[in-house]
Design a protein around this motif. Structure first.
Motif, PDB file in Angstrom:
ATOM      1  N   VAL A 337     107.179  37.607 -61.547  1.00  0.00           N
ATOM      2  CA  VAL A 337     106.797  38.976 -61.912  1.00  0.00           C
ATOM      3  C   VAL A 337     105.976  39.634 -60.798  1.00  0.00           C
ATOM      4  O   VAL A 337     106.212  40.799 -60.444  1.00  0.00           O
ATOM      5  CB  VAL A 337     106.012  38.969 -63.245  1.00  0.00           C
ATOM      6  CG1 VAL A 337     105.434  40.348 -63.533  1.00  0.00           C
ATOM      7  CG2 VAL A 337     106.916  38.525 -64.394  1.00  0.00           C
ATOM      8  N   SER A 338     105.014  38.902 -60.231  1.00  0.00           N
ATOM      9  CA  SER A 338     104.185  39.485 -59.178  1.00  0.00           C
ATOM     10  C   SER A 338     105.009  39.775 -57.926  1.00  0.00           C
ATOM     11  O   SER A 338     104.849  40.833 -57.296  1.00  0.00           O
ATOM     12  CB  SER A 338     103.026  38.545 -58.839  1.00  0.00           C
ATOM     13  OG  SER A 338     103.509  37.284 -58.409  1.00  0.00           O
ATOM     14  N   ALA A 339     105.914  38.862 -57.550  1.00  0.00           N
ATOM     15  CA  ALA A 339     106.756  39.106 -56.379  1.00  0.00           C
ATOM     16  C   ALA A 339     107.686  40.289 -56.607  1.00  0.00           C
ATOM     17  O   ALA A 339     107.888  41.118 -55.694  1.00  0.00           O
ATOM     18  CB  ALA A 339     107.568  37.851 -56.051  1.00  0.00           C
ATOM     19  N   ALA A 340     108.246  40.398 -57.811  1.00  0.00           N
ATOM     20  CA  ALA A 340     109.119  41.532 -58.111  1.00  0.00           C
ATOM     21  C   ALA A 340     108.348  42.853 -58.070  1.00  0.00           C
ATOM     22  O   ALA A 340     108.858  43.868 -57.569  1.00  0.00           O
ATOM     23  CB  ALA A 340     109.773  41.334 -59.482  1.00  0.00           C
ATOM     24  N   SER A 341     107.108  42.853 -58.565  1.00  0.00           N
ATOM     25  CA  SER A 341     106.303  44.081 -58.569  1.00  0.00           C
ATOM     26  C   SER A 341     105.913  44.493 -57.148  1.00  0.00           C
ATOM     27  O   SER A 341     106.002  45.673 -56.781  1.00  0.00           O
ATOM     28  CB  SER A 341     105.051  43.873 -59.425  1.00  0.00           C
ATOM     29  OG  SER A 341     105.388  43.538 -60.754  1.00  0.00           O
ATOM     30  N   VAL A 342     105.477  43.520 -56.338  1.00  0.00           N
ATOM     31  CA  VAL A 342     105.101  43.840 -54.957  1.00  0.00           C
ATOM     32  C   VAL A 342     106.312  44.303 -54.155  1.00  0.00           C
ATOM     33  O   VAL A 342     106.223  45.230 -53.337  1.00  0.00           O
ATOM     34  CB  VAL A 342     104.441  42.609 -54.290  1.00  0.00           C
ATOM     35  CG1 VAL A 342     104.157  42.882 -52.815  1.00  0.00           C
ATOM     36  CG2 VAL A 342     103.144  42.255 -55.007  1.00  0.00           C
ATOM     37  N   MET A 343     107.464  43.678 -54.396  1.00  0.00           N
ATOM     38  CA  MET A 343     108.672  44.107 -53.689  1.00  0.00           C
ATOM     39  C   MET A 343     109.050  45.527 -54.076  1.00  0.00           C
ATOM     40  O   MET A 343     109.479  46.321 -53.217  1.00  0.00           O
ATOM     41  CB  MET A 343     109.829  43.153 -53.993  1.00  0.00           C
ATOM     42  CG  MET A 343     111.115  43.544 -53.285  1.00  0.00           C
ATOM     43  SD  MET A 343     112.420  42.299 -53.395  1.00  0.00           S
ATOM     44  CE  MET A 343     111.857  41.102 -52.191  1.00  0.00           C
ATOM     45  N   ALA A 344     108.890  45.881 -55.344  1.00  0.00           N
ATOM     46  CA  ALA A 344     109.172  47.252 -55.768  1.00  0.00           C
ATOM     47  C   ALA A 344     108.217  48.239 -55.099  1.00  0.00           C
ATOM     48  O   ALA A 344     108.627  49.322 -54.654  1.00  0.00           O
ATOM     49  CB  ALA A 344     109.070  47.356 -57.291  1.00  0.00           C
ATOM     50  N   GLY A 345     106.927  47.871 -55.008  1.00  0.00           N
ATOM     51  CA  GLY A 345     105.968  48.737 -54.341  1.00  0.00           C
ATOM     52  C   GLY A 345     106.265  48.916 -52.864  1.00  0.00           C
ATOM     53  O   GLY A 345     106.180  50.028 -52.320  1.00  0.00           O
ATOM     54  N   LEU A 346     106.635  47.841 -52.174  1.00  0.00           N
ATOM     55  CA  LEU A 346     106.972  47.937 -50.757  1.00  0.00           C
ATOM     56  C   LEU A 346     108.243  48.765 -50.542  1.00  0.00           C
ATOM     57  O   LEU A 346     108.365  49.482 -49.533  1.00  0.00           O
ATOM     58  CB  LEU A 346     107.150  46.538 -50.170  1.00  0.00           C
ATOM     59  CG  LEU A 346     105.875  45.711 -50.015  1.00  0.00           C
ATOM     60  CD1 LEU A 346     106.210  44.308 -49.507  1.00  0.00           C
ATOM     61  CD2 LEU A 346     104.898  46.393 -49.068  1.00  0.00           C
ATOM     62  N   SER A 347     109.188  48.678 -51.465  1.00  0.00           N
ATOM     63  CA  SER A 347     110.391  49.506 -51.359  1.00  0.00           C
ATOM     64  C   SER A 347     110.060  50.984 -51.487  1.00  0.00           C
ATOM     65  O   SER A 347     110.648  51.825 -50.788  1.00  0.00           O
ATOM     66  CB  SER A 347     111.404  49.091 -52.427  1.00  0.00           C
ATOM     67  OG  SER A 347     111.808  47.750 -52.258  1.00  0.00           O
ATOM     68  N   SER A 348     109.103  51.307 -52.365  1.00  0.00           N
ATOM     69  CA  SER A 348     108.666  52.704 -52.483  1.00  0.00           C
ATOM     70  C   SER A 348     107.993  53.168 -51.191  1.00  0.00           C
ATOM     71  O   SER A 348     108.218  54.289 -50.718  1.00  0.00           O
ATOM     72  CB  SER A 348     107.694  52.851 -53.662  1.00  0.00           C
ATOM     73  OG  SER A 348     108.312  52.479 -54.878  1.00  0.00           O
TER      74      SER A 348
END
Length: 426
Positions: A337-348
């Motif tokens: 969950v944390s990796a998916a959230s950080v990856m989403a933030g970096l994509s933004s």
């Protein structure tokens, strides 16, 4: 007489309910332990950690004295009768010791006789042993990332043109399937054989290589990008088909590995030559030191697999002192969950900045750090262990929690900024 009979029957019903509750509790503990061992348990897998953890256990089982009272025996308490009695006419028999105690009774007899026959430790000191395990984790993590990159290029638009960013057949699907298949081999069937050679090698193969070969954050991010473009059906299909394929991949891996083991056993029996005389165990000081030096020479800095390995200590522990929801592998859940959230933030951030340097840095962090922090192979192993337990519904509940929490957080972090800012997806 009727009153006595009703009193005896009520006690028997209560005794049966207590017995049923105890056996159900033991079944749950066994299921939780199986799921925990199927995935990652972090540094608890190391021999030094296992010894320190086992020294603080509390062994508890029920035994009956001559007068029928129930006596509780624990590893750090004296015998104390509890406020529970069994009617003399009761047909309920005490549970056997091997059922009432989740551990062997040999653990109670920590006598001096067993201690004097124990061989002294001949491996590396604890600190060097820890460093050696971390080094092997990093090296195998790098190899997992490189394998995932090669599979992306092989099945991607440039070569085979099977996977794509525009459909639910996402770029990391082949690596997730291959990693789950290999987890069935080296993380389930042959894990014990590998551990007999080296505990570090077993950890490096499963947590390091297979955990980095597969990625949950990349899977979740591709579904987020599809949903941001309005392809909600593709997004749902991507999760459903992806879960089915990785679950079937680990089952296929387990079955083929069992068949291969059966062939090996047949060949060994026909030849009549066993390999028991050959000592492959990496347990001596010189062997462990040599392995550590070799992997130090290969070492490249890769932090994601280390973070996930430390988080894996939470698997099988539950919440709080009472250990609520022990069946949920919280270490793997937090990592994904944390990796998916950080990856989403970096994509933004990458879409907002939209520069070549930013794309290079963000892509490196996403592919390396976050790809190693999240894992699908361990997730698939835990899912399969829950599915084969006495509570198969837990597998689907665990998968639903992981996917829904990651996807919902991704919607807030990635999709809403993309929609409000009106980024171009072309």
């Amino acid at each position: 007489m009727e009153r006595t009979g009703s009193h005896g029957s009520s006690i028997r019903r209560r005794s049966l309910s207590i017995t049923s509750h105890q056996s159900q509790q033991l079944d749950n503990d066994d299921d939780n332990e199986i799921v925990s061992e199927a995935g990652d348990i972090g540094d608890r897998a190391l021999p030094s950690r296992r010894c320190s953890d086992s020294s603080s256990f509390r062994l508890s089982f029920d035994n009956r004295s001559e007068n029928g009272a129930v006596v509780s025996i624990t590893g750090d308490q004296k015998l104390q009768p509890q406020h529970a009695f069994v009617h003399p006419d009761s047909s309920v028999k005490p549970l056997p010791l091997e059922i009432t105690s989740p551990l062997s009774t040999d653990a109670i007899a920590g006598s001096e006789d067993t201690k004097q026959f124990q061989e002294p430790e001949k491996g590396l000191p604890k600190f060097l042993d820890y460093v050696s395990c971390l080094v092997q984790l990093a090296v195998f993590g790098i190899l997992g990332v490189l394998t995932r990159y090669l599979l992306q290029k092989l099945f991607g638009p440039g070569v085979a043109d099977v996977t794509s960013d525009k459909t639910f057949i996402y770029l990391d699907l082949p690596s997730n399937m291959v990693g789950s298949f290999l987890m069935g081999w080296f993380g389930v069937v042959f894990k014990g054989d590998i551990t007999r050679v080296s505990e570090h090698l077993a950890i490096a193969l499963t947590t390091g290589y297979l955990g980095s070969l597969t990625t949950f954050s990349g899977w979740n991010q591709k579904m987020l990008e599809l949903s941001a473009k309005g392809h909600w059906l593709y997004s749902v299909l991507g999760f459903l088909i992806g879960l089915f394929l990785v679950a079937f991949s680990i089952i296929f891996g387990i079955e083929t590995a069992k068949g291969f083991r059966w062939i090996l056993c047949g060949l060994e029996m026909s030849s009549g030559s066993g390999s028991s005389n050959i000592n492959w165990k990496v347990d001596s000081y010189k062997r462990q030191l040599g392995v550590m030096v070799v992997f130090l020479l290969m070492l490249g800095l890769l932090w994601g697999v280390w973070i996930r390995w430390f988080l894996a200590r939470l698997n099988g522990r539950g919440l709080g002192r009472t250990g609520l929801f022990k069946w949920i592998p919280f270490g793997t859940l937090i990592a994904n969950v944390s990796a998916a959230s950080v990856m989403a933030g970096l994509s933004s951030v990458k879409r907002a900045v939209n520069s070549r340097d930013c794309d290079t840095v963000v892509t490196g962090i996403q592919f390396g750090l976050l790809g190693c922090l999240s894992t699908v192979s361990t997730f698939a192993a835990e899912f399969n262990a829950m599915r084969e337990s006495t509570h198969p519904w837990r597998a689907y509940a665990y998968a639903t929690i992981t996917i829904c929490v990651s996807f919902c957080l991704g919607i807030l972090i990635y999709c809403i900024p993309v929609w409000t800012r009106g980024f171009d997806f072309d």
